[in-house]
Each structure stands twice: as structure tokens, then as C-alpha cells.
Design a protein around this motif. Sequence first.
Motif, short mmCIF file in Angstrom:
data_model
loop_
_atom_site.label_atom_id
_atom_site.label_comp_id
_atom_site.label_asym_id
_atom_site.label_seq_id
_atom_site.Cartn_x
_atom_site.Cartn_y
_atom_site.Cartn_z
N VAL A 1 0.84 -1.19 0.00
CA VAL A 1 0.00 0.00 0.00
C VAL A 1 0.87 1.25 0.00
CG1 VAL A 1 -1.71 1.29 1.33
CG2 VAL A 1 -1.91 -1.18 1.14
N ARG A 2 2.00 1.18 0.71
CA ARG A 2 2.89 2.32 0.79
C ARG A 2 3.48 2.65 -0.59
NH1 ARG A 2 7.20 3.21 5.55
NH2 ARG A 2 7.04 5.46 5.47
N LYS A 3 3.86 1.62 -1.36
CA LYS A 3 4.40 1.84 -2.70
C LYS A 3 3.35 2.45 -3.62
CE LYS A 3 8.11 -1.51 -2.95
NZ LYS A 3 8.68 -2.62 -3.70
N THR A 4 2.12 1.98 -3.49
CA THR A 4 1.03 2.52 -4.30
C THR A 4 0.78 3.98 -3.97
OG1 THR A 4 0.04 0.33 -4.37
CG2 THR A 4 -1.36 2.16 -5.02
N GLN A 5 0.82 4.31 -2.69
CA GLN A 5 0.61 5.70 -2.28
C GLN A 5 1.74 6.59 -2.78
OE1 GLN A 5 0.19 5.45 1.96
NE2 GLN A 5 -2.00 5.06 1.85
N ARG A 6 2.97 6.10 -2.75
CA ARG A 6 4.09 6.89 -3.25
C ARG A 6 3.98 7.10 -4.75
NH1 ARG A 6 9.64 4.61 -1.29
NH2 ARG A 6 8.53 2.65 -1.32
#
Length: 79
Positions: free
Chosen positions: A2-7
Amino acid sequence: MVRKTQRLLLLVISCSITGVILGGTAGWAESSLCLENSKVTSDCLIQDPIQKTIQGMSTGLLAGAGAACGAAWQLRRED
């Protein structure tokens, strides 16, 4: 994950906003320079400066989003 998608989303949004600002500024400056030219053409008189600015903003939006996607793809290839 999820963190990679948000970035990635933040990268695309920030590049798109930057593209909109730069494209709009370039479109407005181009229409202003056209009117300040020593020999004004009929194309220059027919074009609406607002329409030229909006066209520049939309081009900047696409260029910014494309640049962000290209940068993200390049980073994924390096990892």
C-alpha cells in the motif's frame, strides 16, 4: 504494498500538477508574446489567450503524468 502505491500516486499527482502549472504558464506567455510582436498575424488575433492557456495546461498534465509513470517504471526496473 500500500505504501508503494501511495508513493506512486503522490509522484503522479505532483508531476501532473507541476506540468499543469508550467504548461499553463507557457501557453499564456506564448499568446502574450504573439500579441507583442512587431508584426501581428491573423492567427495571433484569432486565438483566445484563455484557450491557449488551457491547451498548454492539458498538454502539461499529460506530460507530467507521463514523466511520472516513466520515472516509476525506471525505478522498478532498477530494483
